[in-house]
Motif scaffolding. Structure first.
Motif, PDB file in Angstrom:
ATOM      1  N   LEU A 222       0.812  -1.216   0.000  1.00  0.00           N
ATOM      2  CA  LEU A 222       0.000   0.000   0.000  1.00  0.00           C
ATOM      3  C   LEU A 222       0.846   1.267   0.000  1.00  0.00           C
ATOM      4  CD1 LEU A 222      -2.060  -2.202   0.713  1.00  0.00           C
ATOM      5  CD2 LEU A 222      -3.104  -0.594   2.318  1.00  0.00           C
ATOM      6  N   THR A 223       1.769   1.379   0.949  1.00  0.00           N
ATOM      7  CA  THR A 223       2.535   2.620   1.086  1.00  0.00           C
ATOM      8  C   THR A 223       3.742   2.605   0.150  1.00  0.00           C
ATOM      9  OG1 THR A 223       3.774   1.682   2.946  1.00  0.00           O
ATOM     10  CG2 THR A 223       1.814   2.987   3.462  1.00  0.00           C
ATOM     11  N   LYS A 224       4.092   3.804  -0.350  1.00  0.00           N
ATOM     12  CA  LYS A 224       5.186   3.922  -1.319  1.00  0.00           C
ATOM     13  C   LYS A 224       5.936   5.230  -1.079  1.00  0.00           C
ATOM     14  CE  LYS A 224       2.373   1.444  -4.735  1.00  0.00           C
ATOM     15  NZ  LYS A 224       1.221   1.198  -3.852  1.00  0.00           N
ATOM     16  N   ASP A 225       7.228   5.188  -1.309  1.00  0.00           N
ATOM     17  CA  ASP A 225       8.048   6.408  -1.280  1.00  0.00           C
ATOM     18  C   ASP A 225       8.422   6.727  -2.720  1.00  0.00           C
ATOM     19  OD1 ASP A 225       9.815   8.463  -0.987  1.00  0.00           O
ATOM     20  OD2 ASP A 225      11.296   7.340   0.190  1.00  0.00           O
ATOM     21  N   LEU A 226       7.750   7.720  -3.286  1.00  0.00           N
ATOM     22  CA  LEU A 226       7.967   8.076  -4.685  1.00  0.00           C
ATOM     23  C   LEU A 226       8.701   9.407  -4.812  1.00  0.00           C
ATOM     24  CD1 LEU A 226       4.556   6.886  -6.143  1.00  0.00           C
ATOM     25  CD2 LEU A 226       6.737   5.681  -6.089  1.00  0.00           C
ATOM     26  N   THR A 227       9.614   9.632  -3.890  1.00  0.00           N
ATOM     27  CA  THR A 227      10.445  10.832  -3.943  1.00  0.00           C
ATOM     28  C   THR A 227      11.298  10.818  -5.211  1.00  0.00           C
ATOM     29  OG1 THR A 227      10.549  10.844  -1.528  1.00  0.00           O
ATOM     30  CG2 THR A 227      12.169  12.178  -2.699  1.00  0.00           C
ATOM     31  N   GLU A 228      11.304  11.944  -5.918  1.00  0.00           N
ATOM     32  CA  GLU A 228      12.120  12.046  -7.131  1.00  0.00           C
ATOM     33  C   GLU A 228      13.600  12.188  -6.753  1.00  0.00           C
ATOM     34  OE1 GLU A 228      10.916  11.797 -10.101  1.00  0.00           O
ATOM     35  OE2 GLU A 228       8.774  12.202  -9.921  1.00  0.00           O
ATOM     36  N   PRO A 229      14.533  11.682  -7.559  1.00  0.00           N
ATOM     37  CA  PRO A 229      14.294  10.918  -8.783  1.00  0.00           C
ATOM     38  C   PRO A 229      13.920   9.469  -8.455  1.00  0.00           C
ATOM     39  CG  PRO A 229      16.641  11.088  -8.399  1.00  0.00           C
ATOM     40  CD  PRO A 229      15.979  11.900  -7.315  1.00  0.00           C
ATOM     41  N   LEU A 230      13.034   8.914  -9.255  1.00  0.00           N
ATOM     42  CA  LEU A 230      12.615   7.536  -9.051  1.00  0.00           C
ATOM     43  C   LEU A 230      13.689   6.583  -9.556  1.00  0.00           C
ATOM     44  CD1 LEU A 230       8.893   7.807 -10.227  1.00  0.00           C
ATOM     45  CD2 LEU A 230       9.787   7.885  -7.889  1.00  0.00           C
ATOM     46  N   PRO A 231      13.948   5.504  -8.836  1.00  0.00           N
ATOM     47  CA  PRO A 231      14.989   4.557  -9.271  1.00  0.00           C
ATOM     48  C   PRO A 231      14.563   3.787 -10.513  1.00  0.00           C
ATOM     49  CG  PRO A 231      13.798   3.687  -7.390  1.00  0.00           C
ATOM     50  CD  PRO A 231      13.291   5.088  -7.589  1.00  0.00           C
ATOM     51  N   SER A 232      15.535   3.293 -11.230  1.00  0.00           N
ATOM     52  CA  SER A 232      15.258   2.427 -12.379  1.00  0.00           C
ATOM     53  C   SER A 232      14.895   1.030 -11.870  1.00  0.00           C
ATOM     54  CB  SER A 232      16.477   2.329 -13.285  1.00  0.00           C
ATOM     55  OG  SER A 232      17.514   1.613 -12.607  1.00  0.00           O
TER      56      SER A 232
END
Length: 565
Positions: A222-232
């Motif tokens: 459910l929870t996600k860390d989508l801090t930029e930059p996103l990893p490949s």
């Protein structure tokens, strides 16, 4: 002797019973494939209600219903368009209430599926997000991003969906949304307070109607860390799954479940929950803690061969994890996502110990279900033995509809009839899960083997006639009768939440004892194993001359616990 038994008088009821779910046998119903009451080819809620006597006679404690909510069926109902209603093709809320009341009248608990990682793309929220456009509050409930490359024409990352293909889908105005499963299943943004509040409302909605518990789909995502930059994708694969991974099994997911636990515990009795969490074994206990969901599935046996060493390790490890969390273990051999265990156990095993061609039977299915590779009789024999083994364990047992009939996987489904998004998103490179979701056979003759008068949404094979309910009810040695007798006897014998391993002198034979003197012996090998036949109360196959045949389980119990006829 196999299934014939009589029971001693009921044991005294203790002053304080543990919560019902700790030692329960839960029967999973895939509603669209259980029973059809209105001849439209889809199973429905009234169909379930019509078969409650069958469920009661089986001897289970609870049913778990896979999603029955409004859905476009892009993923078998796990693409939910409305979490607080019933799909019109499956019935109405009144039908649900009638079914619930009937199940409760038979002292059967009810667990429903909750799908919190994603909604359907037909959900009102997502339709609002599409209409509202970039930068809108409606899009904040989901995970929208600008694309990469020239004019944003490429996905934000190269991540792949679980079902194959890109994990991002582009919408008309050029933005992309994240979907870890099918493109019709956009991921929710669990940083948004409205998402939290809406699911609390859903949990209360069904709890108020009388539902006893919830199974939480992909509880670890459910929870996600989508801090930029996103990893490949390659960078993502190198990140440890230790609670801080950007997408999977994050520690902060338990903040959500702490909120849910407050809701569960506000009811009397408290509502229960079980997590579907495919995480490292060292972290599964976090989901099973009383302050989190309270119980979590153990999937290890879904990936194990019929092998004594593997079973011993898995049982020991998971009992230790249950003690660590304060929960009880869960044991499962089949469900709606895997090849049925009667088939898995009938495939060859390589020298390395993995089922050939693959452990899950996927490659076997891709090759058309080559019958020359599948030993049906051996698979069925091993499945019966494994079932009696896990039913003797402390903790709860989950049964998937049809396994009590000894059903094998249905391999021969034409491409035009397939429904699983995995099949389509991988262009057939992965066969999908349709083969374990084929509607059940209730009678050996007639339309759709008694499933319903309007045919079936997935084709049934001719061999279903041999394993229809009415056929097996007439055979005292059938798998159905074994399940019925085992579950009735288990109700008498089940005690405590511990076991003691007994040395058998053989690597291919496991024996354990429960605190009341109930013993379970499983011969995973082929050479007979000597026992005291006088205390045998149940066996998965015929026994003779005081020996357990190969690939057979027996239950032993003193006459003070049960009288063997």
């Amino acid at each position: 002797m196999t299934n014939s038994l009589d029971f001693a008088s009921e044991p005294p009821v203790p002053d304080a019973l543990p919560p019902w779910w700790r030692q329960a046998v839960v029967y999973q119903i895939y509603p669209r494939s259980f029973a059809d009451s209105n001849a439209d080819g889809l199973g429905d809620l009234r169909g379930i209600t019509s078969r409650i006597d069958y469920l009661d006679k089986l001897g289970i404690d609870a049913v778990w219903l896979s999603p029955f909510y409004p859905s476009a069926l892009a993923d078998g109902g796990y693409d939910v368009a409305d979490y607080r209603d019933v799909d019109p093709r499956l019935g109405t809320l009144d039908d649900f209430d009638a079914m619930l009341a009937a199940l409760h009248a038979h002292d059967l608990k009810v667990v429903v599926d909750i799908v919190p990682n994603h909604t359907s793309d037909q959900h009102a929220w997502f339709q609002e997000a599409l209409a509202a456009g970039r930068g809108s509050a409606a899009r904040e409930r989901y995970i929208f991003r600008e694309g990469s490359g020239t004019d944003g024409l490429e996905p934000p990352t190269d991540w792949l969906s679980v079902f194959g293909g890109s994990a991002w889908e582009r919408v008309e105005d050029g933005q992309w949304y994240l979907h870890n499963f099918a493109k019709e299943q956009p991921d929710l943004n669990w940083d948004h307070p409205e998402v939290h509040e809406d699911f609390l409302k859903t949990l209360r909605f069904w709890s108020d109607r009388g539902v006893d518990g919830f199974r939480i789909d992909v509880a670890h995502m459910l929870t996600k860390d989508l801090t930029e930059p996103l990893p490949s994708r390659d960078e993502l694969a190198l990140i440890p799954r230790d609670g801080n991974h950007p997408l999977i099994d994050r520690d902060d997911v338990h903040e959500i479940y702490a909120e849910w636990r407050e809701v569960f515990d506000s009811y009397d009795p408290p509502r229960t929950a079980v997590a579907e969490a495919w995480v490292h074994p060292s972290r599964i206990h976090l989901y099973a803690r009383p302050e989190s969901l309270g119980q979590a599935f153990n999937f290890d046996l879904l990936e194990a061969d019929f092998d004594a060493a593997q079973f011993h390790r898995i049982i020991s490890d998971n009992l230790a994890l249950a003690a660590q969390s304060g929960s009880s273990s869960t044991w499962v051999l089949s469900n709606h996502d895997v090849v049925r265990h009667a088939t898995r156990y009938g495939l060859p095993v390589s020298e390395a110990g993995a089922a050939a061609p693959t452990r899950h039977g996927g490659e076997w299915l891709l090759n058309g279900g080559d019958e020359s590779l599948l030993n049906r009789e051996r698979g069925a024999r091993r499945a019966r033995a494994a079932t009696l083994f896990i039913m003797g364990l402390p903790g709860s047992t989950y049964i998937y509809q049809g396994e009590e009939l000894g059903l094998h996987e249905v391999a021969s489904i034409p491409a035009a009839d397939r429904q699983d998004p995995t099949f389509f998103r991988t262009q057939g490179a992965e066969i999908g899960r349709d083969g374990c979701r084929v509607p059940l056979p209730w009678v050996a003759t007639g339309t759709a083997f008694g499933f319903g008068e309007g045919g079936t949404h997935l084709p049934q094979p001719e061999w279903f006639a041999r394993q229809a309910v009415d056929t097996e009810e007439r055979d005292p040695a059938s798998t159905l009768m074994l399940y019925r007798n085992a579950l009735r006897l288990r109700c008498t014998l089940q005690t405590g939440e511990s076991l003691e391993w007994i040395d058998t002198g053989r690597d291919d034979v496991l024996r354990f004892a429960r605190p009341n003197g109930w013993h379970v012996v499983t011969n995973f090998g082929v050479e007979p194993y000597a026992i005291d036949e006088s205390e045998v109360v149940l066996a998965s196959a015929d026994i003779a001359a005081g020996a357990v045949a190969g690939e057979t389980t027996v239950w032993l119990a003193p006459s003070t616990l049960v009288n063997d006829a």
